[in-house]
Design an enzyme around this catalytic site. Structure first.
Site, PDB file in Angstrom:
ATOM      1  CB  CYS A  83      -1.414   0.657  -9.625  1.00 56.19           C
ATOM      2  SG  CYS A  83      -1.520   2.348  -9.024  1.00 56.19           S
ATOM      3  CG  MET A 130      -2.084  -0.981   1.072  1.00 46.59           C
ATOM      4  SD  MET A 130      -3.425  -0.640   2.219  1.00 46.59           S
ATOM      5  CE  MET A 130      -2.653  -1.068   3.754  1.00 46.59           C
ATOM      6  N   GLY A 179      -9.226  -8.393  -0.530  1.00 45.40           N
ATOM      7  CA  GLY A 179     -10.367  -7.510  -0.727  1.00 45.40           C
ATOM      8  C   GLY A 179     -11.386  -7.523   0.381  1.00 45.40           C
ATOM      9  CG  ASP A 180     -14.102  -5.297   0.324  1.00 43.45           C
ATOM     10  OD1 ASP A 180     -13.257  -4.399   0.152  1.00 43.45           O
ATOM     11  OD2 ASP A 180     -15.094  -5.444  -0.409  1.00 43.45           O
ATOM     12  CE  LYS A 186      -2.736  -6.349  -4.279  1.00 43.10           C
ATOM     13  NZ  LYS A 186      -3.134  -5.002  -4.686  1.00 43.10           N
TER      14      LYS A 186
HETATM   15  C1  LIG Z   1      -3.837   3.819   0.118  1.00 42.86           C
HETATM   16  C2  LIG Z   1      -3.687   2.576  -0.699  1.00 42.86           C
HETATM   17  C3  LIG Z   1      -2.507   2.342  -1.376  1.00 42.86           C
HETATM   18  C4  LIG Z   1      -2.361   1.180  -2.153  1.00 42.86           C
HETATM   19  N1  LIG Z   1      -1.186   0.966  -2.789  1.00 42.86           N
HETATM   20  C5  LIG Z   1      -1.021  -0.190  -3.498  1.00 42.86           C
HETATM   21  C6  LIG Z   1       0.238  -0.495  -4.092  1.00 42.86           C
HETATM   22  O1  LIG Z   1       1.212   0.256  -3.979  1.00 42.86           O
HETATM   23  N2  LIG Z   1       0.326  -1.660  -4.794  1.00 42.86           N
HETATM   24  C7  LIG Z   1      -0.740  -2.525  -4.926  1.00 42.86           C
HETATM   25  O2  LIG Z   1      -0.609  -3.571  -5.580  1.00 42.86           O
HETATM   26  N3  LIG Z   1      -1.916  -2.263  -4.343  1.00 42.86           N
HETATM   27  C8  LIG Z   1      -2.065  -1.122  -3.634  1.00 42.86           C
HETATM   28  N4  LIG Z   1      -3.252  -0.897  -2.997  1.00 42.86           N
HETATM   29  C9  LIG Z   1      -4.321  -1.925  -3.056  1.00 42.86           C
HETATM   30  C10 LIG Z   1      -4.218  -2.873  -1.858  1.00 42.86           C
HETATM   31  O3  LIG Z   1      -3.017  -3.611  -1.901  1.00 42.86           O
HETATM   32  C11 LIG Z   1      -5.402  -3.851  -1.835  1.00 42.86           C
HETATM   33  O4  LIG Z   1      -5.398  -4.589  -3.020  1.00 42.86           O
HETATM   34  C12 LIG Z   1      -6.748  -3.125  -1.719  1.00 42.86           C
HETATM   35  O5  LIG Z   1      -6.700  -2.099  -0.741  1.00 42.86           O
HETATM   36  C13 LIG Z   1      -7.883  -4.116  -1.373  1.00 42.86           C
HETATM   37  O6  LIG Z   1      -7.595  -4.808  -0.185  1.00 42.86           O
HETATM   38  P1  LIG Z   1      -8.216  -4.369   1.258  1.00 42.86           P
HETATM   39  O7  LIG Z   1      -9.716  -4.367   1.082  1.00 42.86           O
HETATM   40  O8  LIG Z   1      -7.725  -5.421   2.205  1.00 42.86           O
HETATM   41  O9  LIG Z   1      -7.716  -2.981   1.552  1.00 42.86           O
HETATM   42  C14 LIG Z   1      -3.420   0.254  -2.249  1.00 42.86           C
HETATM   43  C15 LIG Z   1      -4.604   0.493  -1.551  1.00 42.86           C
HETATM   44  C16 LIG Z   1      -4.750   1.637  -0.791  1.00 42.86           C
HETATM   45  C17 LIG Z   1      -6.040   1.859  -0.041  1.00 42.86           C
END
Ligand SMILES: Cc1cc2nc3c(=O)[nH]c(=O)nc-3n(C[C@H](O)[C@H](O)[C@H](O)COP(=O)(O)O)c2cc1C
Length: 331
Positions: A104, A21, A205-206, A143
């Site tokens: 991304c 992230m 996811g979520d 990813k």
């Molecule tokens: C602030 C933010 C930054 C993120 N940066 C990346 C990143 O650098 N690379 C990536 O593959 N996903 C990135 N993501 C996506 C997350 O890795 C993840 O796939 C997404 O938040 C869904 O998962 P979650 O519901 O557990 O948050 C980012 C998400 C957020 C909210």
């Protein structure tokens, strides 16, 4: 250099990992997640072009703190040659694996044909995967999203391209690029991808708590779940999940413990990035750590405007005492 086979157990044994992230998964945040039980983690996304140009800020993203567990470096870019060159540089820093970002949604990345834009060009995706796998002895992972848009759903095809290129595992965040982060993640896509591939699929996811984790495993059949926003201000989510896997229910994390973890996070950020940058970086975390605490607005305001570690620690002491008082009054 580590042989490719040395890390294969990582994707067989792991149950939960901390997501890449940008702006969040820096070394202090990762270390906290490891301390609470994350099996592996990713860096923030790192520009392959920036690395090849030896950009100082980009190279800093590769650094890890003492005590971290297995960390994968996530690269983004759109040119197979540049990504392969970047992967060779990353290999010299001995991370656990290299991850390729094909998900991304951010305009700045898409405009240069990187991130989720690659979901629209599976020929390029294959060339990138093959070039990077050839350029390193480390395991390579990828990813993806569900596709660019509902009309262009292609995660199954993408998964096969990735698997055929010799990639060790694939993570899927099952939303379309056109959705950004809106709506709900479609766990059904994860289940289909897992059923269709022989390499490990990492489900994402979520997932916000241990109950969601167990539901995700049940729905998708995946062994490894990736946690992103569910770890915001609550890195102990990994302990809750590990407890649930052992058949235990974690106790509630009290306010005192939450403030203790917040203080540790703050001190690590300052140690890692220096007092000025470290305290600024922490501002986005306060709201998450303190979420739901009564009367927190004033403290949050004070924390986000304080300029020194000393002042911040003083506010945290006051906060702890304030809450002790509140709870005593309520008792
Ligand atoms: C602030 C933010 C930054 C993120 N940066 C990346 C990143 O650098 N690379 C990536 O593959 N996903 C990135 N993501 C996506 C997350 O890795 C993840 O796939 C997404 O938040 C869904 O998962 P979650 O519901 O557990 O948050 C980012 C998400 C957020 C909210």
């Amino acid at each position: 250099m580590m042989a490719r086979g040395d890390q294969t157990n990582l994707f067989e044994d792991a149950r939960v990992c901390f997501a890449p992230m940008a702006g969040y998964s820096d070394a202090p945040a990762r270390l906290l997640c490891f301390e609470f039980g994350a099996d592996f983690a990713y860096t923030e996304m790192v520009s392959a072009e920036g690395l090849v140009r030896r950009g100082e800020k980009t190279i800093c993203l590769l650094e890890r703190m003492d005590g971290e567990g297995p960390v994968g470096v996530q690269l983004f870019g759109a040119d197979a040659g540049v990504l392969a060159e970047a992967a060779a540089i990353v290999t010299g820093t001995s991370p656990a694996f290299i991850d390729l970002n094909f998900g991304c949604p951010v305009k700045k990345v898409i405009r240069r044909n990187g991130g989720a834009a690659i979901m629209r060009d599976l020929g390029l995706m294959g060339r990138i995967c093959r070039a990077v796998v050839r350029s390193t002895d480390l395991p390579v992972t990828a990813k993806i999203r569900s596709g660019w848009s509902p009309a262009e759903e292609n995660f199954m095809e993408a998964g096969r391209v990735i698997q055929d290129a010799g990639v060790a595992a694939v993570a899927i965040h099952p939303r379309f690029r056109t959705q950004g982060f809106s709506g709900v993640a479609n766990w059904e896509h994860i289940a289909r991808l897992r059923a269709g591939l022989s390499i490990p699929v990492i489900a994402n996811g979520d997932v916000q708590d241990a109950t969601d984790y167990l539901a995700m495993v049940q729905t998708t059949g995946c062994r490894i779940v990736m946690i992103g926003r569910g770890a915001y201000g609550r890195p102990w989510i990994f302990k809750e999940i590990k407890d649930a896997l052992d058949g235990r229910i974690s106790g509630r994390v009290g306010i005192g413990s939450r403030i203790d973890v917040l203080e540790r996070h703050l001190r690590m950020e300052v140690e890692w990035k220096g007092e000025r940058l470290g305290t600024v970086e922490m501002r986005k975390h306060y709201g998450w750590y303190l979420k739901g605490m009564p009367g927190i607005k004033r403290y949050r305001r004070e924390l986000t405007s304080a300029g020194s570690l000393e002042e911040l620690v003083r506010i945290l002491v006051e906060l702890r005492e304030g809450f002790d008082g509140t709870w005593k009054k309520l008792a």
